[in-house]
Design an enzyme around this catalytic site. Structure first.
Site, PDB file in Angstrom:
ATOM      1  CB  ALA A   7       5.041  18.374 -37.802  1.00  0.00           C
ATOM      2  NE  ARG A  18       7.774  10.614 -23.572  1.00  0.00           N
ATOM      3  CZ  ARG A  18       7.672  11.812 -23.006  1.00  0.00           C
ATOM      4  NH1 ARG A  18       7.616  12.896 -23.748  1.00  0.00           N
ATOM      5  NH2 ARG A  18       7.616  11.915 -21.693  1.00  0.00           N
ATOM      6  CD  GLU A  31       7.725  12.298 -46.143  1.00  0.00           C
ATOM      7  OE1 GLU A  31       6.781  12.353 -45.331  1.00  0.00           O
ATOM      8  OE2 GLU A  31       7.755  12.980 -47.207  1.00  0.00           O
ATOM      9  CB  SER A  37      10.991  15.789 -38.200  1.00  0.00           C
ATOM     10  OG  SER A  37      10.103  14.824 -37.746  1.00  0.00           O
ATOM     11  CB  CYS A  41       7.258  27.674 -40.905  1.00  0.00           C
ATOM     12  SG  CYS A  41       6.003  26.544 -40.368  1.00  0.00           S
ATOM     13  CB  VAL A  79       1.162   4.961 -48.365  1.00  0.00           C
ATOM     14  CG1 VAL A  79      -0.149   4.173 -48.257  1.00  0.00           C
ATOM     15  CG2 VAL A  79       2.143   4.512 -47.289  1.00  0.00           C
ATOM     16  CG  ASP A 284      -0.316  20.880 -42.646  1.00  0.00           C
ATOM     17  OD1 ASP A 284      -0.300  21.170 -41.434  1.00  0.00           O
ATOM     18  OD2 ASP A 284       0.518  21.308 -43.467  1.00  0.00           O
TER      19      ASP A 284
END
Lengths: 458, 458
Positions: A7, A18, A31, A37, A41, A79, A284
């Site tokens: 997220a 954008r 990742e 994404s 939850c 990484v 987080d």
């Protein structure tokens, strides 16, 4: 460069794109897992067969980022090191095992969180599962589907612990929840938590409270067989799920020299800058300011991660955006019971030096005579004398919990309970009694503030 | 003395009694009807057999006020005249027909509202009904149950008109709604209203728009047979229901010399004082300040009446309380469609001199992958440049509309849409997407504000 493709990281990448096209800004995101994404939850609900199939939890696949946004997402790329001086990272390709250096001009650290694993014997045994990533969820589902499991012990009675316990119970497994506190959902006041405890037990889930896990025992084949507690209990288990929540995953940032705060998260300013030139962080792994206590806190929630990532991305893209902090709003549903909180619990209020009064209101979610009217209890905590709303907690059935957002908006604006009482909230019999439960609680809390004032004066 | 025994009057009486005992303050309340403290908003649901029996709509009976609160409630007693100089009223006992003078020291005028009845031929005919009081509801139910009725025409497509149309449709009567405006629910923007129009028609209710009723035709026996419209239509009807809303019932107050405002309601200050010494007013008969437009408005809603009555009662009882005004929050449910509004509509914003931008967000009430996720559309209007949230409207299915309260609380606190976007609202998959629909709308509105700024600068 984005480190972490969930997220926070991907929101930052999208927003930066954008504002700055591919000719102006190359964006690569690493990742370590296989997905981008997705809704962490949602995992308990997928485990519990409430939602599915798995791919519905994935908001956007790597290909979409690549094709539509020109963002080079590389999954299964971890990484391993950030070299701030040289402006490069070392990345390990999980498929080939090869390491390679990659340069960056600007970076977003969005490494997320890792599940809390208590340092007890047996914690690494086969049959002990987390529920943090989609991969965790897949492993857990495979075990539950294997036919080997009858009894599940969930360690931790917070949001995730209770949600996963409901899932395994729903699927027919004997489920026990173990929690160190006297009531579950430790971020709630005990008088609200005891409601939740009753509801959990009424569902048929075994709830062991005020007890810590001390060891996980395994059989000769290495598989778990039971959980031992400090009080000497032995809870039989074919499967153990860690539902103790998460802590920020900051090892990489820490080694690189990016400053951490007292909460354990990465320190950021309102624009999500870490203080290291050109390095941003979101999600987080960062700490936020709690607007009521002034404390720095880490709150792992997708909604914050999305907002923080958006803010970082806008700023990287040359715009201006800020993340204004948190007030601890949370909601969950356990079976038919809805619970929600915002602001400070009594314990948090005391720790912050507030003196306060509390009040309860028991009401219904619709006009009492309207079909489907369900019970709702709203608790409010207000500062002595000023009457400022400090916290609210809601327990109820259908259509109860989302009302917490009104309390959250009121707290955000530093309203007193008397001011809350004046709010022009919507009313019609299918939606609320003529006095909305939030207003009734505010009225009671205002009475308590006035009584306290009178007692202090008299 | 209380004139009018419904929400406003009886709340005032109860609150005054809480602060001043029977030895200190005698309280008598006159109510011309047969009931006290009932839910007028519940009448359409009772007509539609959604709720029942009738007595469930009554919150408190006269005996309860008498026995428990020592408030002398006299139903079927109509106050016909208020003599402010002599401090007495003339009351007519509906049972005996006798008139008598009753003295007062302090008075609460809570005469409520009367249905709007257009001055057209046939409006007084047998078979033309209002739905304002429980008595109206009884008469209407009796007719619907008589077997004589097949076709119903509802004049007025506002809240009450649509609610009652749904009720008669639900009970199997051919139902037509007639409204002068191009879209129903005139307090909503037309683009939202057109959603409602579609939903109404999809239900099978006939909706005739942009047409005014000009006459109600009757048969030889005096009963209605059809409604004529300005456009030359003839809508057959065995029963006509007036759903045109209400206006404040201020004849008594006006004749007594209690000042009325330009809105037609009784002028009161924040403490609900009329300006005449010892005379208070509360409920549908008073005008309130709209916090956004500054205009004086009359809003007939039980929730305001209760609050205003409470404020009047506390002040009469020697305390201090104020009613802080309204912002036009309202909600209703038409079949499965939930609609809500708060703040200013576009038309109202223009009339108040605001320039503004608007934005829409289409989303779902729960995480998209969660069972029961229903469509929701949130529209926001924000002031140009400042970005201040001026209004919000919501249309959606289950669990959509109550989110308007977050917008109402934000407007109350004069938040900008950018600030709304930062709010810490609750998130979990059973309750909302990771970006709550309100936040998505705020994000879009903020984009619109920024685009407008850029366009103005460029």
């Amino acid at each position: 460069m984005v480190v972490g493709g969930d997220a926070g990281g991907m929101s930052a990448a999208s927003q930066a794109r954008r504002r700055r096209g591919p000719d102006d800004l190359q964006i690569v995101a690493f990742e370590r897992g296989s997905y981008t994404s997705y809704s962490a939850c949602g995992i308990p609900y997928w485990i519990g067969d409430v939602v599915g199939p798995r791919d519905r939890l994935i908001a956007r696949r790597p290909e979409v980022f690549r094709d539509r946004f020109n963002i080079d997402v590389r999954v299964r790329h971890e990484v391993e090191e950030i070299d701030l001086a040289a402006r490069r990272v070392v990345v390990r390709d999980g498929a080939s095992g090869q390491r390679r250096a990659e340069p960056f001009d600007a970076m977003v650290v969005a490494t997320g969180s890792v599940p809390v694993r208590p340092p007890i014997p047996g914690i690494e045994a086969a049959g002990v599962h987390g529920v943090q990533t989609l991969g965790d969820g897949e492993a857990l589902r495979a075990e539950l589907d294997s036919g080997r499991v009858r009894r599940v012990v969930v360690i931790g009675g917070g949001y995730i612990g209770l949600e996963i316990a409901e899932a395994t119970h729903r699927r027919g497994f004997e489920t026990t929840v173990l929690d160190m506190s006297p009531t579950p959902l430790g971020t709630f006041d005990p008088d609200v938590g005891s409601f939740v405890a009753d509801a959990i037990r009424d569902m048929g889930i075994d709830l062991v409270l005020s007890e810590a896990a001390t060891a996980i025992e395994t059989l000769a084949d290495g598989r778990v067989c039971c959980v031992h507690t400090a009080g000497g209990r032995e809870l039989p288990a074919d499967l153990v799920i860690l539902g103790l929540g998460v802590r920020p995953d900051v090892a990489l940032a820490h080694h690189a020299g990016i400053p951490l705060g007292s909460s354990g998260g990465i320190v950021v300013d309102r624009r999500m800058r870490t203080g290291v030139e050109g390095v941003w962080a979101a999600g987080d792994c960062v700490e936020s300011i709690h607007r009521l206590s002034g404390a720095r806190v880490v709150v792992a929630l997708g909604t914050h991660a999305n907002k923080q990532g958006r803010v970082a991305g806008i700023n990287i893209g040359g715009g201006y955006a800020t993340f204004p902090g948190v007030i601890g709003t949370a909601v969950t549903k356990i079976c038919d019971l809805e619970v929600a909180r915002t602001g400070l619990s009594e314990k948090e209020a005391r720790a912050s030096g507030y003196e306060y009064v509390t009040a309860f209101a028991d009401s219904t979610t619709r006009a009492g005579y309207f079909p489907g009217a369900a019970p709702i209890r709203v608790k409010m905590t207000a500062e002595r004398r000023s009457g400022r709303l400090l916290g609210a907690q809601i327990v109820g059935r259908e259509d109860a919990a989302k009302r917490i957002d009104v309390c959250a908006t009121a707290i955000w604006n530093e309203m007193t309970v008397e001011e809350v009482l004046g709010l022009d909230l919507s009313y019609a019999p299918p939606f609320s009694p003529v006095w909305d439960p939030v207003l009734v609680a505010a009225r009671r809390a205002d009475d308590a503030v006035q009584d306290d004032l009178a007692a202090a004066a008299g």
